[in-house]
Enzyme design. Structure first.
Site, PDB file in Angstrom:
ATOM      1  CG  ASP A 225      39.417 -24.033 -23.040  1.00  0.00           C
ATOM      2  OD1 ASP A 225      39.585 -23.472 -24.139  1.00  0.00           O
ATOM      3  OD2 ASP A 225      39.483 -25.264 -22.889  1.00  0.00           O
ATOM      4  CE  LYS A 251      41.026 -26.639 -30.376  1.00  0.00           C
ATOM      5  NZ  LYS A 251      41.282 -27.999 -30.867  1.00  0.00           N
ATOM      6  CB  CYS A 391      42.180 -33.774 -24.700  1.00  0.00           C
ATOM      7  SG  CYS A 391      43.405 -34.189 -25.939  1.00  0.00           S
TER       8      CYS A 391
END
Lengths: 436, 145
Positions: A225, A251, A391
């Site tokens: 990730d 992002k 999250c």
């Protein structure tokens, strides 16, 4: 191809004066919030976009917009060409081949794409070449306690669908993965190891090469990730040796609605598709279909064309500034943030201690004041931060909190903004009557 | 008064620091657990009934921001003595105020100290905080039948 020259990071950090010049490219940074200049410290959630990126999308839509990879008219051909050039740009940015870059809607979809492709292989799809991806009882998938839900739940679900077991590498008190535990958890049953390059809550920078070597020694695939690394530091997927990597456009100065999956070509071409439909096939009968090679095999339906083109412009913007310089700059801001918060009584920073590498973010716990109230107090002064669990509920549970307040930087963040955050934060416990 | 001071009046901060009705009691007629998934705040409320079927009290536990905690505490002060129907009408009045984006002034006879949350209704992100315990009590009332 990447234009980044290898340099000594610490010596080449972006300077404050350069940051002020860059800020001219970001109109939103001139906004006022309730009479205060906006202090935007929420780039880890979403970054702001420079005019170059906004203009690139508009320029494409104004002059070149057409359906790509279908249609024979001139406009369609030109649109297809710039769309594929965007793929080359993004591939170059991460040191990959263009056919190893798959457009997705976001990083979440990219991670789910891998999970569902493996799931489909486990269900017998993909023919003999996908046999090696089959998962079942006795197989193990490894994730970590620090993951964003997007890099945890797809693996929980994949395990549930296939009968494989999900195993977890836990965190230590300093926000680092327990590498001794990693060496024990990753073993001959391990088929896949998924982890973040940089933690979106702790700012921890994980030892990717080390984890890759453990995984590959066990014959497992690695899913990285890269949402919090691709925008902020050089990401060389080949050098890191990961098999898959996911990141999102919004992002890294790009648009919403576009993400990237990198996968080694050999893997992508052997995996069955996730989403099926138009534009990803060679021959279709009423009974069955044959699929194009990657990346088209994973790009069913109408693509995010203007977003891809704008993302490529964002990449060029980052490359012009230089990822090493951004990384070095944000490393300095991280120290300023961290040491500043550390000097405030009753406020604690999660994650690596001072002196340990940290991305440009701090998540803080204020004794006696809930994160939402901290965020409100900062917002009242025009300071935008993220509050909540970001999250990452298991991570927060690990450190005994339900919510934190996170300030995160980017290439346009000034020292003055960090100081404004620190100054305001210093007053929060007094305001809420929590200071003893 | 600044926006922030208006949002966090002393009555809000006092209730948040020393919440009334905090701590679950046995012998509840109904219970409800509510979660705000965006922030992880949660509350469990229990309805306790008197001999006539009126609300004897609300006991609750939870964690969250000053808005959600003080709102639960103020509700626990308001409820005792109400019939379920009266409590439902308080909740309806509170919801109408909280959904008004600051336009509707709460009826103090109905809402007591909870009228202070009119200022919170201007902050869309905070409406759910203020509503959390009220939604839980509403759900528990439904379970009473």
């Amino acid at each position: 191809m990447s234009s980044i020259a290898p340099t000594i990071a610490a010596a080449t950090a972006l300077e404050e004066s350069e940051v002020y010049r860059l800020r001219e490219d970001f109109p939103i940074l001139r906004e006022q919030m309730g009479g205060h200049p906006l202090v935007y410290l929420d780039s880890a959630a979403t970054a702001q976009r420079p005019v170059q990126v906004l203009d690139a999308e508009r320029e494409f839509l104004t002059h070149l917009n057409a359906a790509v990879h279908r249609g024979a008219h001139t406009l369609a051909a030109e649109a297809t060409e710039v769309f594929e050039q965007a793929r080359e740009t993004v591939a170059g940015f991460i040191g990959a081949r263009p056919d190893e870059v798959v457009w997705t809607s976001n990083a979440t979809e990219a991670l789910n794409l891998v999970a569902y492709a493996l799931s489909n292989a486990s269900a017998g799809r993909g023919g003999p070449e996908a046999d090696r991806f089959r998962l079942g009882p006795g197989d193990e998938i490894v994730a970590t306690e620090m993951e964003h839900h997007a890099n945890l739940i797809p693996w929980q679900e994949l395990a549930a669908r296939t009968g494989a077991t999900l195993r977890i590498i836990h965190l230590d008190d300093e926000g680092a993965l327990r590498l001794g535990e990693a060496a024990e958890v990753i073993g001959e049953r391990t088929r896949l190891v998924a982890f973040a390059h940089v933690s979106n809550v702790l700012g921890t920078v994980n030892p990717v090469e080390h984890l890759v070597s453990l995984a590959h020694a066990a014959g497992a695939l690695v899913v990285l990730d890269a949402c919090q690394s691709a925008p902020h530091r050089p990401l060389e997927v080949k050098a890191l040796g990961v098999d898959f990597a996911a990141f999102s456009g919004h992002k890294m100065l790009g648009p919403n609605g576009i993400g990237v999956l990198y996968g080694r070509a050999e893997l992508l071409n052997a995996l069955p598709p996730f989403l099926t439909g138009g534009s990803m096939i060679t021959t279709v009968t009423l009974e069955r279909a044959e699929f194009l090679p990657a990346p088209q095999r994973f790009e069913a339906g109408t693509q995010k064309v203007s977003q891809a083109i704008a993302l490529a412009e964002a990449v060029r913007y980052l490359q012009r500034v230089g990822l090493e310089r951004i990384e070095a700059r944000e490393s300095q801001l991280a120290v300023r943030l961290h040491s500043g918060v550390a000097s405030l009584p009753g406020i604690r920073v999660l994650g690596p201690g001072l002196g340990v590498e940290r991305a440009g973010l701090v998540s803080v716990v204020v004794d006696g004041v809930h994160a939402h109230d901290v965020g409100q107090y900062l917002d009242d002064a025009g300071i935008a931060v993220r509050v909540g669990h970001h999250c990452a509920q298991p991570l927060h549970r690990r450190y005994g909190v339900t919510a934190t307040t996170r300030a995160s930087t980017y290439l346009y963040t000034t020292e003055a903004e960090v100081d404004a955050f620190l100054e305001r934060l210093a007053g929060v416990r007094g305001f809420f009557g929590a200071a003893s | 008064m600044s926006d922030l001071a208006d949002l966090y009046r002393d009555v809000v901060l006092d209730h948040a620091r020393t919440p009334h009705g905090f701590g679950l009691r046995d012998g509840a007629a109904a219970e409800s657990h509510q979660l705000n998934p965006t922030c992880g705040d949660e509350v469990t409320v229990r309805l306790h009934l008197g001999p006539e079927g009126a609300i004897e009290g609300i006991s609750w536990e939870g964690h969250g921001c000053a808005i959600s905690q003080s709102s639960a505490s103020i509700l626990a002060d308001l409820a005792p003595g109400d019939s379920p129907e009266q409590l439902r009408s308080r909740i309806a009045g509170f919801r109408a105020m909280m959904r008004s984006r600051g336009e509707v002034e709460g009826d103090e006879a109905l809402l007591g100290d909870a009228v202070v949350f009119q200022s919170a209704s201007r902050y869309v992100a905070r409406v759910k905080c203020a509503m959390l315990a009220w939604v839980a009590v509403e759900d528990a009332l439904l379970k009473l039948g």
